[in-house]
Write a protein that holds these residues in place. Structure first.
Motif, PDB file in Angstrom:
ATOM      1  N   UNK A  12      39.297 -31.875 -15.752  1.00  0.00           N
ATOM      2  CA  UNK A  12      40.708 -31.876 -16.148  1.00  0.00           C
ATOM      3  C   UNK A  12      41.339 -33.244 -15.895  1.00  0.00           C
ATOM      4  N   UNK A  13      40.983 -33.859 -14.783  1.00  0.00           N
ATOM      5  CA  UNK A  13      41.530 -35.188 -14.483  1.00  0.00           C
ATOM      6  C   UNK A  13      41.084 -36.208 -15.526  1.00  0.00           C
ATOM      7  N   UNK A  14      39.821 -36.139 -15.916  1.00  0.00           N
ATOM      8  CA  UNK A  14      39.318 -37.056 -16.936  1.00  0.00           C
ATOM      9  C   UNK A  14      40.039 -36.844 -18.264  1.00  0.00           C
ATOM     10  N   UNK A  15      40.241 -35.587 -18.654  1.00  0.00           N
ATOM     11  CA  UNK A  15      40.926 -35.297 -19.917  1.00  0.00           C
ATOM     12  C   UNK A  15      42.369 -35.796 -19.895  1.00  0.00           C
ATOM     13  N   UNK A  16      43.041 -35.632 -18.754  1.00  0.00           N
ATOM     14  CA  UNK A  16      44.421 -36.120 -18.649  1.00  0.00           C
ATOM     15  C   UNK A  16      44.452 -37.649 -18.792  1.00  0.00           C
ATOM     16  N   UNK A  17      43.513 -38.322 -18.145  1.00  0.00           N
ATOM     17  CA  UNK A  17      43.488 -39.789 -18.242  1.00  0.00           C
ATOM     18  C   UNK A  17      43.177 -40.247 -19.663  1.00  0.00           C
ATOM     19  N   UNK A  18      42.245 -39.568 -20.334  1.00  0.00           N
ATOM     20  CA  UNK A  18      41.931 -39.940 -21.717  1.00  0.00           C
ATOM     21  C   UNK A  18      43.133 -39.689 -22.614  1.00  0.00           C
ATOM     22  N   UNK A  19      43.842 -38.583 -22.377  1.00  0.00           N
ATOM     23  CA  UNK A  19      45.027 -38.289 -23.181  1.00  0.00           C
ATOM     24  C   UNK A  19      46.120 -39.343 -22.971  1.00  0.00           C
ATOM     25  N   UNK A  42      49.885 -34.576 -21.905  1.00  0.00           N
ATOM     26  CA  UNK A  42      48.719 -34.883 -21.078  1.00  0.00           C
ATOM     27  C   UNK A  42      48.679 -34.003 -19.829  1.00  0.00           C
ATOM     28  N   UNK A  43      49.822 -33.838 -19.181  1.00  0.00           N
ATOM     29  CA  UNK A  43      49.873 -32.995 -17.992  1.00  0.00           C
ATOM     30  C   UNK A  43      49.666 -31.520 -18.326  1.00  0.00           C
ATOM     31  N   UNK A  44      50.016 -31.122 -19.549  1.00  0.00           N
ATOM     32  CA  UNK A  44      49.829 -29.718 -19.950  1.00  0.00           C
ATOM     33  C   UNK A  44      48.353 -29.333 -20.001  1.00  0.00           C
ATOM     34  N   UNK A  45      47.463 -30.330 -20.056  1.00  0.00           N
ATOM     35  CA  UNK A  45      46.035 -30.012 -20.083  1.00  0.00           C
ATOM     36  C   UNK A  45      45.559 -29.378 -18.776  1.00  0.00           C
ATOM     37  N   UNK A  46      46.334 -29.563 -17.713  1.00  0.00           N
ATOM     38  CA  UNK A  46      45.954 -28.919 -16.446  1.00  0.00           C
ATOM     39  C   UNK A  46      46.168 -27.413 -16.496  1.00  0.00           C
ATOM     40  N   UNK A  47      46.923 -26.942 -17.502  1.00  0.00           N
ATOM     41  CA  UNK A  47      47.175 -25.502 -17.643  1.00  0.00           C
ATOM     42  C   UNK A  47      46.226 -24.832 -18.629  1.00  0.00           C
ATOM     43  N   UNK A  56      48.862 -25.270 -25.013  1.00  0.00           N
ATOM     44  CA  UNK A  56      48.822 -25.735 -26.400  1.00  0.00           C
ATOM     45  C   UNK A  56      50.232 -25.975 -26.946  1.00  0.00           C
ATOM     46  N   UNK A  57      51.141 -25.057 -26.664  1.00  0.00           N
ATOM     47  CA  UNK A  57      52.514 -25.200 -27.173  1.00  0.00           C
ATOM     48  C   UNK A  57      53.168 -26.455 -26.597  1.00  0.00           C
ATOM     49  N   UNK A  58      52.906 -26.760 -25.331  1.00  0.00           N
ATOM     50  CA  UNK A  58      53.510 -27.933 -24.710  1.00  0.00           C
ATOM     51  C   UNK A  58      52.969 -29.242 -25.276  1.00  0.00           C
ATOM     52  N   UNK A  59      51.818 -29.201 -25.923  1.00  0.00           N
ATOM     53  CA  UNK A  59      51.273 -30.433 -26.504  1.00  0.00           C
ATOM     54  C   UNK A  59      51.790 -30.695 -27.921  1.00  0.00           C
ATOM     55  N   UNK A  60      52.404 -29.705 -28.574  1.00  0.00           N
ATOM     56  CA  UNK A  60      52.830 -29.870 -29.970  1.00  0.00           C
ATOM     57  C   UNK A  60      53.913 -30.930 -30.163  1.00  0.00           C
ATOM     58  N   UNK A  61      54.918 -31.042 -29.283  1.00  0.00           N
ATOM     59  CA  UNK A  61      55.934 -32.079 -29.523  1.00  0.00           C
ATOM     60  C   UNK A  61      55.355 -33.487 -29.591  1.00  0.00           C
ATOM     61  N   UNK A  62      54.330 -33.764 -28.786  1.00  0.00           N
ATOM     62  CA  UNK A  62      53.716 -35.093 -28.834  1.00  0.00           C
ATOM     63  C   UNK A  62      53.067 -35.342 -30.194  1.00  0.00           C
ATOM     64  N   UNK A  63      52.447 -34.320 -30.771  1.00  0.00           N
ATOM     65  CA  UNK A  63      51.851 -34.460 -32.103  1.00  0.00           C
ATOM     66  C   UNK A  63      52.911 -34.658 -33.171  1.00  0.00           C
ATOM     67  N   UNK A  71      45.460 -34.614 -26.833  1.00  0.00           N
ATOM     68  CA  UNK A  71      45.818 -33.501 -25.960  1.00  0.00           C
ATOM     69  C   UNK A  71      45.927 -32.201 -26.752  1.00  0.00           C
ATOM     70  N   UNK A  72      46.531 -32.262 -27.950  1.00  0.00           N
ATOM     71  CA  UNK A  72      46.671 -31.054 -28.768  1.00  0.00           C
ATOM     72  C   UNK A  72      45.321 -30.530 -29.219  1.00  0.00           C
ATOM     73  N   UNK A  73      44.421 -31.435 -29.597  1.00  0.00           N
ATOM     74  CA  UNK A  73      43.085 -31.010 -30.027  1.00  0.00           C
ATOM     75  C   UNK A  73      42.333 -30.325 -28.894  1.00  0.00           C
TER      76      UNK A  73
END
Length: 370
Positions: A12-19, A42-47, A56-63, A71-73
């Protein structure tokens, strides 16, 4: 063997950093609102494991406000791998595609030029981008279900194999019980009958005494055989034991009925575990039987004492005064005694004495629990 992947917190930490790196590459520091939405995505990936739909819903505004879609993908892939509602997944993928396709702000739709070819390619690319994580997540879920199903099948086969082995063992026990009942019990019964007839018809006192001993031992053997047959026929039910099980309280009767001149000396505590008591009893029983078979006319001494936390049982006999009878023997009794002693953490030894006799020595820990 199950392969161990990256630990969940580290992944999860790696995914947040990549995002965050994806957002840094697609956004300008002069757009703080877009940066804030990207950080939130990016932080929503921890959930994504506990609350995949919320993540997923929290990542939509960034897209919606940027091209940072990593992050959305990832959130959509996780939702698809954990959720079985295909209508929901299709709706989430379509929402992702629409948000990614429409320009921001939406007011720019009025002034944007439409090129049919470019728009078709854009729609196709957007739909493919949204559908790919859904299909991949469903594939991972199917693979996980298949692995679980294979594990269940393997467990069921193992259970079936164990049941088959138990069935075979039950049939063998039943056959052994029939053989013991029809052959061994019958022959021992004949021995008891013939010994009784000899006891009644003989004029010699020593012969009558020996015949009485043979008859008594034959009757005891028949009783033990009946118990053994009942245990063998009870296969498939709850494990049972021969009842009653011998203990140190039965040693005196065993020595007195052994058919030889034997002396019993005991110095034991009263709280020995039942398994230790049975081991001592069976050892004395086997030793006296061997004296009766292989050393006719000999006398025996049974000495049992407690010393330094160890129970020492010594059965010693003198040299035989009569020639031994040619009786069959396969030494299975001593093998069984040795195995019993080893299971209880003890040892058993045998040796010839200087006067031509024999000694059997059993040593067991007094505190060995059953």
């Amino acid at each position: 063997m199950r392969r161990r992947g990256m630990p969940a917190p580290l992944l999860d930490t790696v995914l947040v950093l990549v995002s965050l790196a994806d957002a840094w590459g697609h956004l300008d520091v002069e757009t703080p609102a877009a940066l804030a939405w990207a950080v939130l995505a990016s932080l929503a990936l921890t959930l994504r494991r506990r609350l995949p739909l919320v993540g997923f819903v929290l990542t939509l505004p960034s897209t919606l406000v940027s091209d940072a879609v990593f992050a959305t993908t990832v959130a959509l892939y996780t939702l698809s791998s954990l959720n079985r509602h295909r209508a929901l997944l299709a709706g989430c993928a379509l929402t992702y595609a629409v948000i990614d396709f429409l320009p921001w702000p939406w007011s720019s739709l009025e002034t944007a030029g439409f090129n049919q070819t470019n728009n078709l390619m854009h729609v196709t690319y957007t739909l493919a981008t949204a559908a790919a994580p859904v299909f991949l997540g469903q594939l991972v879920q199917a693979r996980r279900d298949l692995s679980q199903r294979l594990a269940e099948i393997s467990e069921a086969r193992e259970q079936e194999r164990m049941m088959t082995a138990q069935s075979v063992l039950a049939r063998e026990r039943a056959q052994l019980a029939r053989e013991m009942h029809d052959v061994v019990s019958h022959q021992v019964s004949l021995i008891a009958v013939q010994a009784g007839a000899l006891q009644v018809g003989s004029q010699d006192a020593e012969t009558r005494k020996a015949a009485a001993t043979i008859r008594r031992l034959s009757v005891q053997t028949l009783e033990e055989l009946r118990h053994m047959v009942s245990v063998l026929r009870a296969s498939g039910s709850r494990p049972t034991e021969l009842t009653p099980q011998p203990s140190l309280a039965d040693l005196r009767r065993l020595v007195d009925s052994s058919g030889i001149e034997a002396e019993l000396q005991t110095e034991l505590p009263e709280d020995l575990p039942p398994t230790v008591q049975r081991a001592i009893y069976r050892t004395v029983q086997e030793a006296l039987t061997n004296v009766r078979k292989h050393a006719p006319g000999a006398t025996a001494t049974v000495h049992i004492r407690h010393m330094d936390g160890t129970i020492r049982t010594a059965v010693t006999n003198t040299a035989p005064t009569l020639p031994p009878l040619p009786l069959p023997g396969a030494h299975h009794g001593l093998v069984g005694l040795r195995q019993r002693a080893e299971l209880l953490g003890g040892t058993i030894r045998s040796r010839r004495t200087l006067d031509g006799g024999y000694e059997l020595l059993l040593e067991l820990p007094a505190t060995k629990s059953p």
